[in-house]
Design a protein around this motif. Structure first.
Motif, PDB file in Angstrom:
ATOM      1  N   TYR A   1      -2.834   6.514  -2.094  1.00 59.35           N
ATOM      2  CA  TYR A   1      -3.464   5.710  -3.254  1.00 59.35           C
ATOM      3  C   TYR A   1      -4.540   4.798  -2.930  1.00 59.35           C
ATOM      4  CZ  TYR A   1       0.641   7.610  -6.134  1.00 59.35           C
ATOM      5  OH  TYR A   1       1.323   8.540  -6.903  1.00 59.35           O
ATOM      6  N   THR A   2      -5.442   4.528  -3.737  1.00 55.73           N
ATOM      7  CA  THR A   2      -6.347   3.625  -3.547  1.00 55.73           C
ATOM      8  C   THR A   2      -6.624   2.496  -4.440  1.00 55.73           C
ATOM      9  OG1 THR A   2      -8.084   5.078  -4.444  1.00 55.73           O
ATOM     10  CG2 THR A   2      -7.735   4.906  -1.998  1.00 55.73           C
ATOM     11  N   ASP A   3      -6.976   1.508  -3.873  1.00 52.45           N
ATOM     12  CA  ASP A   3      -7.357   0.214  -5.257  1.00 52.45           C
ATOM     13  C   ASP A   3      -8.072   0.671  -6.312  1.00 52.45           C
ATOM     14  OD1 ASP A   3      -5.009  -1.179  -4.063  1.00 52.45           O
ATOM     15  OD2 ASP A   3      -6.230  -2.341  -2.765  1.00 52.45           O
TER      16      ASP A   3
ATOM     17  N   LYS B   1       0.792  -1.218   0.042  1.00 54.77           N
ATOM     18  CA  LYS B   1       0.089   0.127   0.069  1.00 54.77           C
ATOM     19  C   LYS B   1       0.983   1.105  -0.186  1.00 54.77           C
ATOM     20  CE  LYS B   1      -3.614  -2.455   0.646  1.00 54.77           C
ATOM     21  NZ  LYS B   1      -4.665  -2.756  -0.307  1.00 54.77           N
TER      22      LYS B   1
END
Length: 154
Positions: A152-154, A148
């Motif tokens: 930032y996000t998935d 991670k």
């Protein structure tokens, strides 16, 4: 997976505590290890355990050998090695640990300020990351241990 990170280098500032605090706050599954950081105990362990030496060379030699038992064992067990070079003293032992970790094929993170970049160019070349702050080390550990990246996000 629980990662083991060996923290090598200067013992006169709280950089280890900062990394430990950052790792804890980030909730990382990381175990931190390192050398004995009590300066006098590290210097005197050989003669305290094995007997006094009249010659300072042999005093230091005994201590270095006993400290090497810990250092070599923990470096061998580490998944990642972080080596900090401080401003006040030349850390020859830290340079040795960096070379030893590199020879073992351990991922190496180096921490120092710009004024030491030239003197440490070979060490830096062996490192997979060269940092300036404990926070940067924590962010690297966050990224490599859980994949991670902050922000930032998935």
């Amino acid at each position: 997976m629980n990662w083991t990170v060996y923290l090598s280098g200067e013992i006169h500032t709280d950089w280890r505590d900062q990394i430990e605090s950052g790792v804890r706050k980030a909730g990382l599954t990381v175990t931190l290890t390192g050398p004995v950081t009590h300066h006098e105990a590290s210097d005197d362990c050989g003669v305290a355990i094995l007997g006094a030496e009249a010659d300072k060379f042999w005093h230091d030699h005994k201590g270095a050998q006993i400290n090497a038992i810990r250092t070599r064992s923990l470096l061998a067990e580490a998944d990642i090695v972080v080596v900090r070079f401080g401003e006040k003293y030349k850390q020859w032992n830290a340079a040795f640990d960096a070379g030893y970790a590199s020879a073992l094929g351990k991922p190496l993170i180096v921490m120092h300020q710009d004024e030491h970049a030239h003197a440490l160019k070979e060490v830096d070349a062996a490192a997979l990351a060269v940092t300036k702050t404990p926070d940067q080390v924590v962010e690297i550990l966050r990224y490599v241990t859980n994949g991670k990246l902050a922000g930032y996000t998935d």
